[in-house]
Scaffold this active site. Sequence first.
Site, PDB file in Angstrom:
ATOM      1  N   SER A 133       1.039  -1.170  -0.104  1.00 56.85           N
ATOM      2  CA  SER A 133       0.122   0.086   0.092  1.00 56.85           C
ATOM      3  C   SER A 133       0.883   1.214  -0.066  1.00 56.85           C
ATOM      4  O   SER A 133       2.076   1.287   0.408  1.00 56.85           O
ATOM      5  CB  SER A 133      -1.077   0.066   1.008  1.00 56.85           C
ATOM      6  OG  SER A 133      -1.569   1.209   1.597  1.00 56.85           O
ATOM      7  N   TYR A 155      -3.740  -2.656   9.396  1.00 53.72           N
ATOM      8  CA  TYR A 155      -3.465  -2.644   7.863  1.00 53.72           C
ATOM      9  C   TYR A 155      -2.112  -2.185   7.485  1.00 53.72           C
ATOM     10  O   TYR A 155      -1.352  -2.742   6.660  1.00 53.72           O
ATOM     11  CB  TYR A 155      -4.633  -1.993   7.040  1.00 53.72           C
ATOM     12  CG  TYR A 155      -4.762  -2.057   5.699  1.00 53.72           C
ATOM     13  CD1 TYR A 155      -5.094  -3.328   4.912  1.00 53.72           C
ATOM     14  CD2 TYR A 155      -4.080  -1.062   4.832  1.00 53.72           C
ATOM     15  CE1 TYR A 155      -5.043  -3.330   3.663  1.00 53.72           C
ATOM     16  CE2 TYR A 155      -4.015  -0.972   3.458  1.00 53.72           C
ATOM     17  CZ  TYR A 155      -4.361  -2.369   2.842  1.00 53.72           C
ATOM     18  OH  TYR A 155      -4.265  -2.559   1.519  1.00 53.72           O
TER      19      TYR A 155
END
Length: 273
Positions: free
Chosen positions: A137, A150
Amino acid sequence: MTRARVWLITGASRGLGRAFTEAALAGGDRVVAAARNVGPLEELTEKYPDHLVPLSLDVTDRQGVFDGVERAAGAFGRLDVVVNNAGAMLYGMVEEATEEQIRAHMDVNFFGAVWVAQAALPHLRAQGGGRLLQVTSMGSGGGMATVGFYGAGKAALDSVSEALAMEVEGFGVKVTIVQMGGYETGLFTAGTTNTEPLARYQPLRTEMEAMWGDAVAPGPETAAPVIMELAALPDPPRRLIVGSQSFDHVLEMGRAQADLYRSWEHLSRTAPG
Protein backbone atom coordinates in the site's frame (compact mmCIF):
# COMPACT_ATOMS: atom_id res chain seq x y z
CA MET A 1 6.56 -14.34 -31.29
CA THR A 2 6.40 -13.57 -27.56
CA ARG A 3 5.63 -16.59 -25.40
CA ALA A 4 2.45 -16.30 -23.34
CA ARG A 5 3.22 -15.87 -19.66
CA VAL A 6 1.69 -17.89 -16.84
CA TRP A 7 0.38 -15.91 -13.88
CA LEU A 8 -0.59 -16.98 -10.38
CA ILE A 9 -2.76 -14.27 -8.83
CA THR A 10 -4.13 -14.50 -5.29
CA GLY A 11 -7.28 -12.69 -4.25
CA ALA A 12 -8.35 -13.00 -7.88
CA SER A 13 -12.12 -13.11 -7.46
CA ARG A 14 -12.66 -9.38 -6.91
CA GLY A 15 -11.02 -5.97 -6.85
CA LEU A 16 -7.45 -5.58 -8.03
CA GLY A 17 -6.88 -9.32 -8.35
CA ARG A 18 -9.86 -9.65 -10.65
CA ALA A 19 -8.70 -6.68 -12.73
CA PHE A 20 -5.19 -8.10 -13.07
CA THR A 21 -6.61 -11.47 -14.05
CA GLU A 22 -8.82 -9.98 -16.75
CA ALA A 23 -5.97 -7.88 -18.14
CA ALA A 24 -3.59 -10.83 -18.32
CA LEU A 25 -6.18 -12.99 -20.07
CA ALA A 26 -7.04 -10.20 -22.52
CA GLY A 27 -3.34 -9.99 -23.35
CA GLY A 28 -3.20 -13.67 -24.28
CA ASP A 29 -1.54 -14.91 -21.11
CA ARG A 30 -2.61 -17.85 -18.95
CA VAL A 31 -3.74 -17.37 -15.37
CA VAL A 32 -4.18 -19.51 -12.30
CA ALA A 33 -6.67 -17.40 -10.36
CA ALA A 34 -6.63 -18.17 -6.64
CA ALA A 35 -9.30 -17.13 -4.17
CA ARG A 36 -11.15 -18.49 -1.15
CA ASN A 37 -14.35 -18.41 -3.18
CA VAL A 38 -13.81 -19.06 -6.89
CA GLY A 39 -17.52 -18.82 -7.71
CA PRO A 40 -17.24 -15.25 -9.06
CA LEU A 41 -14.66 -16.50 -11.57
CA GLU A 42 -17.10 -18.82 -13.34
CA GLU A 43 -17.91 -16.33 -16.10
CA LEU A 44 -14.22 -15.78 -16.86
CA THR A 45 -13.57 -19.53 -16.83
CA GLU A 46 -16.26 -20.00 -19.47
CA LYS A 47 -14.85 -17.16 -21.56
CA TYR A 48 -11.24 -18.37 -21.35
CA PRO A 49 -11.54 -22.17 -20.85
CA ASP A 50 -8.01 -22.88 -22.08
CA HIS A 51 -6.31 -19.96 -20.39
CA LEU A 52 -7.83 -19.72 -16.92
CA VAL A 53 -7.68 -22.20 -14.06
CA PRO A 54 -9.56 -21.22 -10.88
CA LEU A 55 -7.84 -22.36 -7.69
CA SER A 56 -9.64 -22.50 -4.36
CA LEU A 57 -7.06 -21.28 -1.86
CA ASP A 58 -6.96 -19.98 1.70
CA VAL A 59 -3.62 -18.17 2.01
CA THR A 60 -3.66 -18.48 5.81
CA ASP A 61 -3.29 -22.27 5.51
CA ARG A 62 0.45 -22.77 4.92
CA GLN A 63 0.27 -26.41 3.86
CA GLY A 64 -2.77 -25.61 1.72
CA VAL A 65 -0.76 -22.85 0.04
CA PHE A 66 2.14 -25.18 -0.74
CA ASP A 67 -0.24 -27.80 -2.15
CA GLY A 68 -2.09 -25.12 -4.13
CA VAL A 69 1.07 -23.64 -5.65
CA GLU A 70 2.10 -27.15 -6.74
CA ARG A 71 -1.22 -27.46 -8.57
CA ALA A 72 -0.80 -23.98 -10.02
CA ALA A 73 2.67 -24.76 -11.35
CA GLY A 74 1.38 -27.97 -12.89
CA ALA A 75 -1.63 -26.37 -14.54
CA PHE A 76 0.36 -24.83 -17.41
CA GLY A 77 3.81 -26.29 -16.73
CA ARG A 78 5.42 -23.20 -15.20
CA LEU A 79 4.92 -19.93 -13.33
CA ASP A 80 6.21 -16.65 -14.73
CA VAL A 81 4.48 -13.97 -12.65
CA VAL A 82 3.24 -14.49 -9.09
CA VAL A 83 1.06 -11.70 -7.73
CA ASN A 84 0.61 -11.69 -3.95
CA ASN A 85 -2.59 -9.68 -3.88
CA ALA A 86 -4.88 -11.36 -1.32
CA GLY A 87 -5.65 -9.01 1.53
CA ALA A 88 -8.19 -7.78 4.05
CA MET A 89 -8.89 -4.72 6.20
CA LEU A 90 -9.12 -4.48 9.99
CA TYR A 91 -10.81 -1.16 10.69
CA GLY A 92 -10.66 0.36 14.14
CA MET A 93 -8.44 1.78 16.86
CA VAL A 94 -5.49 -0.21 18.18
CA GLU A 95 -7.00 -0.49 21.68
CA GLU A 96 -10.29 -1.79 20.28
CA ALA A 97 -8.91 -4.73 18.32
CA THR A 98 -9.07 -8.19 19.84
CA GLU A 99 -6.21 -10.66 19.74
CA GLU A 100 -8.26 -12.89 17.44
CA GLN A 101 -8.90 -10.02 15.01
CA ILE A 102 -5.26 -8.94 14.95
CA ARG A 103 -3.88 -12.43 14.41
CA ALA A 104 -6.46 -13.22 11.72
CA HIS A 105 -5.62 -9.97 9.95
CA MET A 106 -1.88 -10.60 9.96
CA ASP A 107 -2.46 -14.19 8.84
CA VAL A 108 -3.96 -12.88 5.61
CA ASN A 109 -2.01 -9.69 4.91
CA PHE A 110 1.44 -10.77 6.01
CA PHE A 111 1.83 -14.48 6.65
CA GLY A 112 -0.34 -15.45 3.67
CA ALA A 113 1.93 -13.52 1.33
CA VAL A 114 5.00 -15.10 2.93
CA TRP A 115 3.59 -18.61 2.47
CA VAL A 116 2.84 -17.95 -1.21
CA ALA A 117 6.35 -16.57 -1.77
CA GLN A 118 7.98 -19.52 -0.01
CA ALA A 119 5.92 -21.99 -2.03
CA ALA A 120 6.50 -20.30 -5.39
CA LEU A 121 10.22 -19.59 -5.12
CA PRO A 122 11.44 -23.17 -5.66
CA HIS A 123 9.52 -23.23 -8.95
CA LEU A 124 10.81 -19.84 -10.08
CA ARG A 125 14.37 -20.71 -9.10
CA ALA A 126 14.26 -24.09 -10.86
CA GLN A 127 13.13 -22.55 -14.13
CA GLY A 128 15.80 -19.86 -13.96
CA GLY A 129 13.71 -16.85 -13.04
CA GLY A 130 10.35 -15.17 -12.78
CA ARG A 131 8.55 -12.25 -11.21
CA LEU A 132 7.10 -11.89 -7.74
CA LEU A 133 4.85 -8.87 -7.27
CA GLN A 134 4.12 -8.09 -3.62
CA VAL A 135 1.01 -5.92 -3.40
CA THR A 136 1.26 -3.56 -0.44
CA SER A 137 0.00 0.00 0.00
CA MET A 138 1.03 3.59 -0.57
CA GLY A 139 0.35 4.08 3.15
CA SER A 140 2.71 1.37 4.36
CA GLY A 141 5.39 3.92 5.22
CA GLY A 142 3.53 5.19 8.26
CA GLY A 143 0.63 4.40 10.55
CA MET A 144 -2.73 6.16 10.60
CA ALA A 145 -5.56 6.03 13.12
CA THR A 146 -8.30 3.45 12.41
CA VAL A 147 -6.19 1.53 9.86
CA GLY A 148 -3.09 0.93 11.96
CA PHE A 149 -3.09 -2.85 11.63
CA TYR A 150 -3.60 -2.70 7.87
CA GLY A 151 -0.58 -0.41 7.61
CA ALA A 152 1.41 -2.63 9.98
CA GLY A 153 0.80 -5.74 7.90
CA LYS A 154 1.73 -3.97 4.68
CA ALA A 155 4.81 -2.39 6.26
CA ALA A 156 5.95 -5.82 7.43
CA LEU A 157 5.45 -7.19 3.93
CA ASP A 158 7.39 -4.22 2.50
CA SER A 159 10.34 -4.96 4.76
CA VAL A 160 10.51 -8.70 4.23
CA SER A 161 10.09 -8.21 0.48
CA GLU A 162 13.13 -5.91 0.38
CA ALA A 163 15.14 -8.68 2.05
CA LEU A 164 13.65 -11.29 -0.26
CA ALA A 165 14.55 -9.27 -3.35
CA MET A 166 18.21 -9.29 -2.30
CA GLU A 167 18.13 -13.00 -1.53
CA VAL A 168 16.67 -14.24 -4.82
CA GLU A 169 18.04 -11.79 -7.38
CA GLY A 170 20.98 -14.08 -8.02
CA PHE A 171 18.55 -16.78 -9.17
CA GLY A 172 16.96 -14.53 -11.78
CA VAL A 173 13.88 -13.87 -9.67
CA LYS A 174 12.78 -10.22 -9.64
CA VAL A 175 10.74 -8.96 -6.69
CA THR A 176 8.75 -5.72 -6.87
CA ILE A 177 6.87 -4.12 -3.98
CA VAL A 178 3.73 -2.74 -5.61
CA GLN A 179 2.46 0.09 -3.41
CA MET A 180 -1.14 0.52 -4.49
CA GLY A 181 -3.05 3.76 -4.19
CA GLY A 182 -6.75 4.00 -3.43
CA TYR A 183 -8.99 2.02 -5.77
CA GLU A 184 -12.59 0.88 -5.51
CA THR A 185 -11.89 -2.75 -4.67
CA GLY A 186 -14.52 -3.59 -2.06
CA LEU A 187 -11.80 -3.74 0.60
CA PHE A 188 -13.73 -1.38 2.88
CA THR A 189 -16.94 -3.38 2.51
CA ALA A 190 -16.73 -7.11 1.83
CA GLY A 191 -13.06 -7.26 2.86
CA THR A 192 -13.35 -5.40 6.17
CA THR A 193 -13.55 -6.56 9.78
CA ASN A 194 -14.66 -3.81 12.16
CA THR A 195 -13.64 -3.51 15.78
CA GLU A 196 -16.17 -2.88 18.54
CA PRO A 197 -16.04 0.93 18.91
CA LEU A 198 -15.09 2.45 22.25
CA ALA A 199 -16.96 5.67 23.03
CA ARG A 200 -13.81 7.51 24.05
CA TYR A 201 -12.53 7.33 20.46
CA GLN A 202 -15.70 8.59 18.79
CA PRO A 203 -14.48 12.16 18.24
CA LEU A 204 -11.34 10.90 16.48
CA ARG A 205 -13.32 8.29 14.57
CA THR A 206 -15.66 11.01 13.29
CA GLU A 207 -12.68 13.14 12.32
CA MET A 208 -11.06 10.27 10.40
CA GLU A 209 -14.29 9.38 8.61
CA ALA A 210 -14.61 12.99 7.49
CA MET A 211 -11.02 12.93 6.27
CA TRP A 212 -11.61 9.76 4.24
CA GLY A 213 -14.58 11.55 2.65
CA ASP A 214 -16.99 10.03 0.18
CA ALA A 215 -15.12 10.65 -3.06
CA VAL A 216 -15.44 7.81 -5.57
CA ALA A 217 -12.12 6.01 -6.02
CA PRO A 218 -11.06 4.92 -9.51
CA GLY A 219 -11.90 1.40 -10.60
CA PRO A 220 -9.24 -1.30 -10.20
CA GLU A 221 -9.14 -1.85 -13.95
CA THR A 222 -7.42 1.53 -14.28
CA ALA A 223 -4.41 0.14 -12.39
CA ALA A 224 -4.13 -3.05 -14.42
CA PRO A 225 -2.15 -1.57 -17.38
CA VAL A 226 0.59 -0.52 -14.96
CA ILE A 227 0.89 -4.08 -13.65
CA MET A 228 1.00 -5.49 -17.19
CA GLU A 229 3.81 -3.10 -18.14
CA LEU A 230 5.66 -3.77 -14.88
CA ALA A 231 5.57 -7.53 -15.46
CA ALA A 232 7.07 -7.04 -18.93
CA LEU A 233 10.02 -4.88 -17.86
CA PRO A 234 13.37 -6.68 -18.21
CA ASP A 235 14.77 -4.84 -15.20
CA PRO A 236 11.81 -3.90 -12.96
CA PRO A 237 12.10 -1.58 -9.95
CA ARG A 238 12.18 -2.89 -6.39
CA ARG A 239 9.31 -0.53 -5.51
CA LEU A 240 6.57 1.07 -7.54
CA ILE A 241 3.76 3.40 -6.43
CA VAL A 242 0.63 2.81 -8.51
CA GLY A 243 -1.50 5.92 -8.76
CA SER A 244 -0.74 9.52 -9.68
CA GLN A 245 -2.34 11.10 -6.59
CA SER A 246 -0.80 8.43 -4.38
CA PHE A 247 2.64 9.18 -5.83
CA ASP A 248 2.27 12.80 -4.76
CA HIS A 249 1.00 11.79 -1.30
CA VAL A 250 3.94 9.44 -0.71
CA LEU A 251 6.45 12.12 -1.69
CA GLU A 252 4.76 14.59 0.65
CA MET A 253 4.78 12.08 3.52
CA GLY A 254 8.47 11.49 2.89
CA ARG A 255 9.22 15.21 3.05
CA ALA A 256 7.21 15.59 6.26
CA GLN A 257 9.06 12.70 7.87
CA ALA A 258 12.43 14.11 6.82
CA ASP A 259 11.47 17.49 8.31
CA LEU A 260 10.51 15.80 11.57
CA TYR A 261 13.85 14.02 11.80
CA ARG A 262 15.74 17.24 11.09
CA SER A 263 13.82 19.16 13.75
CA TRP A 264 15.15 16.74 16.38
CA GLU A 265 18.60 16.22 14.87
CA HIS A 266 20.27 17.91 17.83
CA LEU A 267 18.89 15.27 20.19
CA SER A 268 19.69 12.37 17.86
CA ARG A 269 23.33 13.46 17.60
CA THR A 270 23.90 13.50 21.35
CA ALA A 271 24.40 9.72 21.15
CA PRO A 272 27.47 8.26 19.40
CA GLY A 273 25.84 5.19 17.80
